[in-house]
Design a protein around this motif. Structure first.
Motif, PDB file in Angstrom:
ATOM      1  N   TYR A 334       0.843  -1.197   0.000  1.00  0.00           N
ATOM      2  CA  TYR A 334       0.000   0.000   0.000  1.00  0.00           C
ATOM      3  C   TYR A 334       0.880   1.248   0.000  1.00  0.00           C
ATOM      4  N   TYR A 335       1.961   1.221   0.783  1.00  0.00           N
ATOM      5  CA  TYR A 335       2.838   2.392   0.878  1.00  0.00           C
ATOM      6  C   TYR A 335       3.438   2.729  -0.483  1.00  0.00           C
ATOM      7  N   ILE A 336       3.944   1.728  -1.185  1.00  0.00           N
ATOM      8  CA  ILE A 336       4.606   2.010  -2.456  1.00  0.00           C
ATOM      9  C   ILE A 336       3.605   2.508  -3.488  1.00  0.00           C
ATOM     10  N   ALA A 337       2.348   2.028  -3.426  1.00  0.00           N
ATOM     11  CA  ALA A 337       1.319   2.531  -4.340  1.00  0.00           C
ATOM     12  C   ALA A 337       0.975   3.985  -4.018  1.00  0.00           C
ATOM     13  N   ALA A 338       0.815   4.285  -2.726  1.00  0.00           N
ATOM     14  CA  ALA A 338       0.508   5.664  -2.324  1.00  0.00           C
ATOM     15  C   ALA A 338       1.667   6.591  -2.645  1.00  0.00           C
ATOM     16  N   TYR A 339       2.882   6.133  -2.417  1.00  0.00           N
ATOM     17  CA  TYR A 339       4.061   6.948  -2.701  1.00  0.00           C
ATOM     18  C   TYR A 339       4.182   7.243  -4.190  1.00  0.00           C
ATOM     19  N   THR A 340       3.801   6.283  -5.023  1.00  0.00           N
ATOM     20  CA  THR A 340       3.892   6.470  -6.473  1.00  0.00           C
ATOM     21  C   THR A 340       3.054   7.641  -6.942  1.00  0.00           C
ATOM     22  N   VAL A 341       1.770   7.641  -6.607  1.00  0.00           N
ATOM     23  CA  VAL A 341       0.905   8.727  -7.083  1.00  0.00           C
ATOM     24  C   VAL A 341       1.252  10.051  -6.403  1.00  0.00           C
ATOM     25  N   SER A 342       1.700  10.014  -5.146  1.00  0.00           N
ATOM     26  CA  SER A 342       2.067  11.245  -4.438  1.00  0.00           C
ATOM     27  C   SER A 342       3.304  11.877  -5.064  1.00  0.00           C
ATOM     28  N   ASN A 343       4.297  11.063  -5.396  1.00  0.00           N
ATOM     29  CA  ASN A 343       5.526  11.592  -5.975  1.00  0.00           C
ATOM     30  C   ASN A 343       5.297  12.114  -7.392  1.00  0.00           C
ATOM     31  N   VAL A 344       4.461  11.410  -8.159  1.00  0.00           N
ATOM     32  CA  VAL A 344       4.112  11.910  -9.498  1.00  0.00           C
ATOM     33  C   VAL A 344       3.459  13.282  -9.385  1.00  0.00           C
ATOM     34  N   LEU A 345       2.611  13.450  -8.388  1.00  0.00           N
ATOM     35  CA  LEU A 345       1.924  14.729  -8.195  1.00  0.00           C
ATOM     36  C   LEU A 345       2.914  15.834  -7.831  1.00  0.00           C
ATOM     37  N   ALA A 346       3.869  15.546  -6.955  1.00  0.00           N
ATOM     38  CA  ALA A 346       4.847  16.561  -6.543  1.00  0.00           C
ATOM     39  C   ALA A 346       5.772  16.951  -7.690  1.00  0.00           C
ATOM     40  N   PHE A 347       6.376  15.972  -8.355  1.00  0.00           N
ATOM     41  CA  PHE A 347       7.281  16.281  -9.465  1.00  0.00           C
ATOM     42  C   PHE A 347       6.521  16.859 -10.657  1.00  0.00           C
ATOM     43  N   GLY A 348       5.314  16.355 -10.902  1.00  0.00           N
ATOM     44  CA  GLY A 348       4.511  16.884 -12.002  1.00  0.00           C
ATOM     45  C   GLY A 348       4.140  18.340 -11.781  1.00  0.00           C
ATOM     46  N   SER A 349       3.848  18.700 -10.541  1.00  0.00           N
ATOM     47  CA  SER A 349       3.541  20.097 -10.219  1.00  0.00           C
ATOM     48  C   SER A 349       4.763  20.981 -10.431  1.00  0.00           C
ATOM     49  N   LEU A 350       5.946  20.448 -10.121  1.00  0.00           N
ATOM     50  CA  LEU A 350       7.183  21.200 -10.362  1.00  0.00           C
ATOM     51  C   LEU A 350       7.368  21.445 -11.860  1.00  0.00           C
ATOM     52  N   ILE A 351       7.022  20.456 -12.679  1.00  0.00           N
ATOM     53  CA  ILE A 351       7.068  20.621 -14.138  1.00  0.00           C
ATOM     54  C   ILE A 351       6.096  21.712 -14.575  1.00  0.00           C
ATOM     55  N   LEU A 352       4.902  21.685 -14.027  1.00  0.00           N
ATOM     56  CA  LEU A 352       3.869  22.649 -14.413  1.00  0.00           C
ATOM     57  C   LEU A 352       4.298  24.080 -14.116  1.00  0.00           C
ATOM     58  N   MET A 353       5.107  24.263 -13.068  1.00  0.00           N
ATOM     59  CA  MET A 353       5.520  25.604 -12.675  1.00  0.00           C
ATOM     60  C   MET A 353       6.611  26.188 -13.572  1.00  0.00           C
ATOM     61  N   GLY A 354       7.186  25.385 -14.453  1.00  0.00           N
ATOM     62  CA  GLY A 354       8.204  25.892 -15.361  1.00  0.00           C
ATOM     63  C   GLY A 354       7.640  26.047 -16.768  1.00  0.00           C
ATOM     64  N   SER A 355       8.161  27.003 -17.525  1.00  0.00           N
ATOM     65  CA  SER A 355       7.668  27.202 -18.888  1.00  0.00           C
ATOM     66  C   SER A 355       8.698  27.955 -19.713  1.00  0.00           C
ATOM     67  N   LYS A 356       8.470  27.939 -21.026  1.00  0.00           N
ATOM     68  CA  LYS A 356       9.300  28.695 -21.979  1.00  0.00           C
ATOM     69  C   LYS A 356      10.786  28.385 -21.796  1.00  0.00           C
TER      70      LYS A 356
END
Length: 492
Positions: A334-356
């Motif tokens: 359960y931990y590794i499944a929860a960590y997977t989606v949580s980490n994707v959300l954190a790193f994905g948000s960091l991607i969203l904050m960058g542009s150009k």
């Protein structure tokens, strides 16, 4: 054909990887490859999930089961790895084009690296462990260096490659010693010899230590974590995302198979088996990972050390396995499944904050973005709160189940759980620091104001990740039932 259904997710990825190579040769639209690759990975995840919840698994041919396990544990990790890889590919579909280095080989590398991770997660023999590990690792090395014009990427890839080669050599030498001690390379045969007390005790313990060193390197546990900050920081952020979820999940899976499967009986090994070693690594990893993350000025590097700290929480669950069995293993799943989606959300948000062409990597890059772009900042808040373990998120129940297993184990494991809770409290500082900069700080004078990336791929990945972070936190029972089913089929 039904006899191959148990390994059909792996076969699907092989076909998908070869097909993507052909598509890349005959089309110039790289964005289409992101869609095809993500769809293939999600199809493999759906297929594995269907088999996971099915009544019966068709028996696979002996030539397959000799080297690859066909069980619910393997199917559970197939789902986690493919979902993590699919979400990372969606993030890459926006990131690579925005930063001007989208090439078709990226998607092929992700697919075959995910395939290697799935082979490693199903490995039932020392030979298949090594083949799966190297297939996954070679792809990961190439992905870290994918942005070949970046000195940081090349530096991170070289460090990862050199240290990874050393760790692989240690694992291979440990495998040779284990074969010499037991006369078997298959984990079932090794388990039978070790449980009967017929193996050479000194060689077995030495081999166990070497295998733990080789495998905890991939998990990112201290003191085998040296590659993590440089590789995570240097790699393109979608690659960092995939490494932090797919590679780590595969390493956790093979640790379960080796430690619980091959060395599961502590009495037969003298001393106390591998529990003290894992407990020591858990303490070092939790403490060092959190303290190092406190000192970082780069959000990406902070998340790298955060990943090290989470490896420590995972090892707490391993340390409790001897006492509570399948309860600890299901908590790990359960931990590794929860960590997977949580980490994707954190790193994905960091991607969203960058542009150009400007990547957001530091806290200063995020200053004031929460008030100017609330919809873009909201996923970041949910991601870091889940990694912190704040209810009601997936990360809260992940930590709750792991620490509960340690408490149920009793004795020194209770103190290990207490240390884990205290380490999580330390982690609150650097996770909440992200929120402080998003909403309570203004950009420095003359510094460009963050403008979120305009990419449908990134948005879709974040929406999916946020959905599962919330759903696993609000209604965790369904996902825990799947984890319990997978753990019970392996531990018994």
């Amino acid at each position: 054909m039904s006899s191959l259904m148990g390994v059909s997710p792996l076969l699907l990825l092989v076909v998908a990887g070869l097909s993507i190579m052909l598509i890349d040769a005959f089309t110039k639209e790289r964005a289409e490859l992101a869609v095809v690759t993500a769809a293939s990975l999600f199809m493999a995840a759906a297929l594995a999930g269907t088999l996971l919840v099915s009544e019966d698994l068709a028996a696979a041919p002996e030539v397959v089961t000799r080297y690859l396990a066909v069980d619910r544990l393997g199917l559970f990790f197939d789902v986690v790895i493919c979902v993590g890889a699919g979400l990372s590919v969606l993030l890459a579909g926006g990131y690579l084009r925005e930063h001007g280095f989208e090439r078709g080989e990226f998607y092929v590398l992700v697919v075959f690296t995910a395939f290697g991770a799935m082979v490693l997660a199903r490995a039932a023999d020392l030979l298949s462990i090594f083949v799966g590990l190297e297939t996954m690792s070679l792809g990961a090395y190439a992905l870290v260096a994918y942005r070949r014009t970046s000195a940081r990427a090349v530096e991170g890839a070289v460090k990862y490659f050199l240290l990874g080669s050393f760790a692989a050599a240690v694992l291979l030498f440990g495998s040779a010693l284990l074969y010499g001690a037991t006369g078997h390379t298959d984990l079932a045969g090794i388990s039978a010899v070790v449980a009967a007390g017929e193996s050479d005790a000194i060689l077995t313990i030495l081999a166990m230590v070497m295998l733990v060193v080789g495998l905890t390197f991939k998990v990112g546990a201290v003191p085998f974590h040296m590659w993590v900050p440089d590789a995570y920081e240097g790699a393109a952020t979608p690659v960092t995302t995939f490494m932090s979820v797919g590679v780590k999940a595969a390493a956790v899976a093979v640790l379960i198979r080796v430690l619980v499967g091959a060395f599961g009986d502590p009495a037969s090994m003298g001393l106390a088996g591998w529990t003290p070693l894992i407990a020591l690594l858990a303490v070092l990893t939790m403490v060092y990972g959190n303290l190092a993350a406190l000192a970082q000025s780069s959000v990406k590097r902070m998340l790298a050390y955060s990943s090290v700290a989470h490896a420590g929480y995972i090892l707490v669950g391993f340390a409790a396995v001897h006492q509570v069995g399948s309860m600890a293993v299901s908590a790990l799943l359960y931990y590794i499944a929860a960590y997977t989606v949580s980490n994707v959300l954190a790193f994905g948000s960091l991607i969203l904050m960058g542009s150009k062409g400007k990547e957001a990597v530091s806290y200063d890059d995020l200053a004031g973005a929460g008030r100017r772009h609330p919809l873009a900042a909201f996923p970041f808040v949910i991601g870091v709160l889940s990694l912190l373990g704040m209810p009601p998120t997936a990360g809260f129940f992940g930590k709750y189940y792991v620490f509960s297993a340690a408490v149920q184990a009793g004795g020194p494991m209770v103190w290990l759980a207490v240390l884990g809770v205290l380490a999580s409290a330390v982690g609150a500082y650097y996770y909440l620091k992200v929120i402080v900069y998003l909403y309570m700080r203004e950009p420095e004078e003359g510094k460009p104001i963050a403008v979120p990336m305009q990419s449908g791929y990134v948005v879709v990945a974040l929406v999916l990740a946020m959905y599962y972070v919330a759903k696993m936190g609000i209604t965790p029972s369904r996902y825990l039932d799947w984890a319990v089913s997978a753990a019970s089929s392996f531990v018994g």
